[in-house]
Design a protein around this motif. Structure first.
Motif, PDB file in Angstrom:
ATOM      1  N   UNK A   1       3.344   0.628 -13.031  1.00 18.18           N
ATOM      2  CA  UNK A   1       2.738   1.115 -11.650  1.00 18.18           C
ATOM      3  C   UNK A   1       0.971   0.983 -11.947  1.00 18.18           C
ATOM      4  N   UNK A   2       0.515   0.844 -11.161  1.00 18.48           N
ATOM      5  CA  UNK A   2      -1.186   0.822 -11.290  1.00 18.48           C
ATOM      6  C   UNK A   2      -1.756   2.117 -11.639  1.00 18.48           C
ATOM      7  N   UNK A   3      -2.142   2.245 -12.643  1.00 21.53           N
ATOM      8  CA  UNK A   3      -2.881   3.613 -13.163  1.00 21.53           C
ATOM      9  C   UNK A   3      -3.957   3.758 -12.104  1.00 21.53           C
ATOM     10  N   UNK A   4      -4.707   2.788 -11.882  1.00 17.77           N
ATOM     11  CA  UNK A   4      -5.967   3.086 -10.880  1.00 17.77           C
ATOM     12  C   UNK A   4      -5.399   3.849  -9.641  1.00 17.77           C
ATOM     13  N   UNK A   5      -4.216   3.465  -8.955  1.00 18.62           N
ATOM     14  CA  UNK A   5      -3.832   3.761  -7.789  1.00 18.62           C
ATOM     15  C   UNK A   5      -3.358   5.402  -8.095  1.00 18.62           C
TER      16      UNK A   5
END
Lengths: 275, 544
Positions: free
Chosen positions: A63-67
């Protein structure tokens, strides 16, 4: 109040805090556009280091950490503000009634307040979430339930101090009812202290929320900074970015809110102002 | 009487930018000689206290400082001294007494130890000798049982005793100059008279020069050799006491003197006593110092007080602090619950009415409070403050606001004041707003609790005039609480003298003045500062 805001604007640290919080708010608003697929979707290979495509990397599930950080900001602010607000409302009501009516009601309410203060706040919050089953609402309730005593004591103290002042007597002498005195005279006169302390409560509420989420007691369907750190802690040595960026987000947000709170306190508190 | 002790030359004290004037004190010249008392008199904000602090080198912080001029103390310029050198002079060669004896003493240390400290700092005396000196000093200021006083803590002494201890401390090292900043303002009249007498006596004995700061011309008449009048930082007049008091030159001095209430009963047509409007019958009230674990002592604040207020009259309640006069005023307005007895308003008992049942009676009795800074809600506009009463009693807000604006005119304020907040007004103006608030509900009885004691004399005179004027215009009755007999004589038709929660004497003003029957009433009259002078007699005796 206006003069207070002007004094606040002169405080550079508090302004810096306000700027950071403004950025966080901006992030929560733009998150759905920046990350339309959401924080829970599998965006790419697991445990990718920060790159152009994933500026903060991906976690063990890809999963995208930034999101996650962007959505977590919304969770933190939402829970922090609503929990602090409910704590302020409830605490002010309890403290106000105790401070205005005094006597046996005061005794009863204040012993109850002390009862809540003697229980370790985090344990009580955990217990409440477990009993109510983890959800957004139960987390808010739990945090509010452990945060209100401070406000109650503050408001009671202010009410008792103001109650002896002659303008309150004058109002009673005109035939004013209890609620009128409370809402027209007492509350407006301690509003500035309530705002200052209440803003600091937001910071502690955010910390409590991340703590609960870290232990897996947050709403499992909502992305949160605590949840991200909890998920990333096993791979801390191999993938530092999963824990670090949500951690920085927590640090910056809580620090900024504390700076704002201190600034408000200094600007609005008449006792500090005289120095 | 020749040696010049203190010579203030062209002293100017600058204020930070944004203050209401550029300097607190402007080019002040003042000379103090040994063995003389110089009174520096002025209203609040005149810079008199700052002038005294400048002499002591105790100006507050870097923003307020001496910008020019010299302060020569025995030929040495104090302004140019370093803080270290100044500290050697302070306490040893210049003594100080402050206004509030409670805050000037450290509550955690025994009196003896605090006075001893002066010796420890400035001398090399041994412990035994220090202690002996302390006891002698306490005896010199006529404190009973000095040994015991030395072992007491400040809170165990009365206000007058504490001030005596402060004087003992100030005089410990036989200073050449004593600076007293309103040393008797916080004290009762009888205590004030004793303290003034003590300062006078000690000063004569030791040949000390005294700089005495005060706002009260009565005190000046009692104690001064020289008088200097300060107006907004400018020394407008100075001279011997008799010259300044009897033949003032400057118009400001004249206005000030004219505003001082005299100890005389003004000629007034005798009030025709109407029906009784407000009455207390055998009212008792005690304050119990109750704790959870201990049954504390209780103080009897009101001990069976019965008093009647007739329609159209002004009844004065006079007494010293702790006499129960304010308690009685609040009990009669039902702002304070009483233990037993009855309060009767227009023939109806209102003692046991609930808050709600009391409401219709509230508009008949209104109160004007002592502290103009605490009696107005700082968060409300003036128009909201004044119209609160009528709105509570059902007047539509628009109409109440309109009436509030009209009332501002009645109390002598500009209607534009309505939209401003209380902090924008001076003490006297605030008191006018407080009066307007009370009048807004058209009461029959006005209870005024020391309405002028926090105000400067000139403002005091105006507010008293306003009250008398309103009373005559609207035909209301007034219960007037005061500690100042001069004020009571001026405004009251009858006077009740209170002591220890009971009325010791009650009668028409002229009778009480001419022939006080109770010894306590007589003591009160004797203690009025400048009694002889304020009866209108010129001071003929030259200052010794």
């Amino acid at each position: 109040m206006r003069a207070g805001l002007r004094r606040f604007a002169r405080n550079r640290m508090a302004l810096a805090g306000a700027f950071v919080i403004f950025c966080v708010v901006l992030l929560t608003v733009t998150a759905p556009f920046l990350f339309p697929q959401g924080a829970f979707s599998l965006a790419g290979q697991p445990l990718q280091p920060p790159s152009l495509r994933f500026p903060l990397g991906t976690d063990a599930l890809g999963r995208d950490v930034a999101a996650g950080v962007a959505e977590g900001a919304r969770t933190s602010l939402l829970i922090g503000i609503s929990a602090a607000l409910s704590a302020v409302l409830f605490g002010a009501a309890v403290g106000g009634v105790a401070g205005y009516y005094r006597g046996p009601i005061d005794l009863l309410l204040m012993r109850m307040t002390e009862f809540f203060q003697t229980i370790p706040a985090f344990l009580l919050a955990m217990l409440l979430v477990v009993i109510l089953s983890p959800s957004l609402l139960s987390v808010i309730i739990a945090i509010a339930a452990v945060s209100w005593p401070g406000i109650a004591r503050l408001v009671r103290g202010e009410f008792v101090a103001l109650g002896g002042r002659e303008f309150i007597l004058a109002s009673a002498g005109l035939g004013a009812s209890g609620p009128r005195i409370i809402f027209r005279h007492l509350l407006p006169n301690c509003l500035s202290s309530i705002i200052a302390v209440g803003s600091l409560l937001v910071a502690t509420a955010i910390l409590l929320e991340t703590g609960l989420a870290f232990l897996g007691l947050g709403d499992p369907n909502i992305m949160s900074w605590g949840l991200q750190i909890s998920a990333g802690r096993v791979s801390l040595r191999s993938a530092w970015w999963v824990c670090t960026f949500p951690g920085i987000a927590i640090l910056l947000t809580v620090l900024s809110i504390n700076l704002i709170g201190d600034g408000l306190n200094e600007a609005l508190n008449p006792r500090l102002r005289e120095r | 009487m020749s040696g010049i002790v203190l010579d203030i030359q062209d002293l100017t004290i600058g204020l930070p930018a944004g203050a209401d004037r550029s300097s607190a004190v402007q080019a002040m010249n003042l000379t103090l000689r040994a063995g003389e008392v110089t009174c520096l008199i002025g209203e609040s904000g005149s810079g008199k206290s700052l002038a005294a602090r400048a002499v002591l080198g105790l100006l507050p912080g870097p923003r307020v400082s001496v910008t020019s001029g010299r302060v020569l103390f025995e030929g040495q310029d104090l302004v140019s001294l370093s803080p270290r050198e100044m500290a050697k002079i302070r306490g040893a060669r210049i003594g100080m007494i402050f206004q509030e004896p409670m805050t000037a003493l450290n509550p955690l240390h025994r009196i003896g130890r605090q006075i001893e400290e002066v010796f420890r700092i400035h001398t090399t005396l041994g412990a035994t000798e220090r202690r002996a000196r302390v006891v002698k000093l306490l005896a010199d200021v006529h404190l009973p049982d000095p040994e015991k006083i030395a072992r007491s803590f400040p809170h165990q002494l009365s206000g007058g005793q504490r001030q005596r201890a402060m004087i003992a401390m100030a005089l410990a090292l036989d200073p050449k100059l004593l600076i007293a900043d309103e040393p008797t303002t916080a004290l009762d009249v009888t205590t004030q008279a004793q303290i003034l007498h003590l300062i006078h006596e000690l000063q004569r004995e030791h040949g000390t020069a005294v700089l005495f700061i005060t706002h009260d011309f009565g005190v000046v008449a009692d104690i001064a050799d020289h008088v200097a009048v300060l107006q907004k930082g400018v020394l407008v007049e100075s001279g011997t006491r008799d010259a300044v008091l009897n033949t003032p030159q400057h118009p400001y001095t004249k206005t000030l003197l004219a505003a001082v209430p005299r100890l005389v009963v003004p000629d007034r047509p005798p009030a025709t006593p109407g029906l009784v409007v407000l009455e207390s019958v055998d009212v008792r009230k005690s304050y119990a110092a109750k704790g959870f674990f201990s049954r504390g002592r209780s103080t009897q604040a009101l001990d069976g007080v019965s008093v009647q207020l007739h329609r159209g009259e002004t009844l004065g309640l006079v007494g010293e602090s702790g006499s129960g006069k304010s308690t009685l005023a609040r009990a009669m307005t039902r702002l304070l619950p009483i233990d037993s007895g009855d309060v009767i308003l227009m023939g109806e008992g209102i003692t046991h009415l609930s808050t709600k049942a009391m409401r219709p009676y509230r508009r008949q009795v209104q109160m004007v409070f002592q502290d103009p800074y605490a009696s107005l809600d700082p968060r409300q506009r003036v128009v909201d403050i004044i119209s609160e009463g009528p709105i509570i009693h059902g007047t539509p807000p628009a109409e109440a606001h309109a009436r509030a604006r009209r009332l501002l005119g009645l109390v002598g304020l500009d209607p534009s004041a309505a939209d401003r907040f209380p902090h924008e007004f001076s003490g006297g103006q605030r008191q006018r707003i407080g009066i307007a608030r009370a009048l807004a509900v058209e009461p029959d009885v006005l209870v005024a609790d020391e309405p002028v004691s926090a105000l400067d004399v000139s403002v005091q005179a105006q507010v008293l005039e306003l009250l008398a004027d309103i009373k005559a215009k609207l035909g209301i009755s007034m219960l007037f609480v005061t500690h100042d007999l001069r004020v009571a004589l001026q405004i009251c038709d009858r006077i009740a003298v209170m002591r220890h929660g009971a009325i010791v004497e009650l009668g028409p003003t002229a009778e009480i003045f001419a022939a006080p029957r109770h010894p306590y009433t007589r003591a009160l009259f004797d203690a009025v500062p400048g009694a002889a002078w304020s009866q209108g007699a010129e001071i003929l005796t030259p200052a010794e």
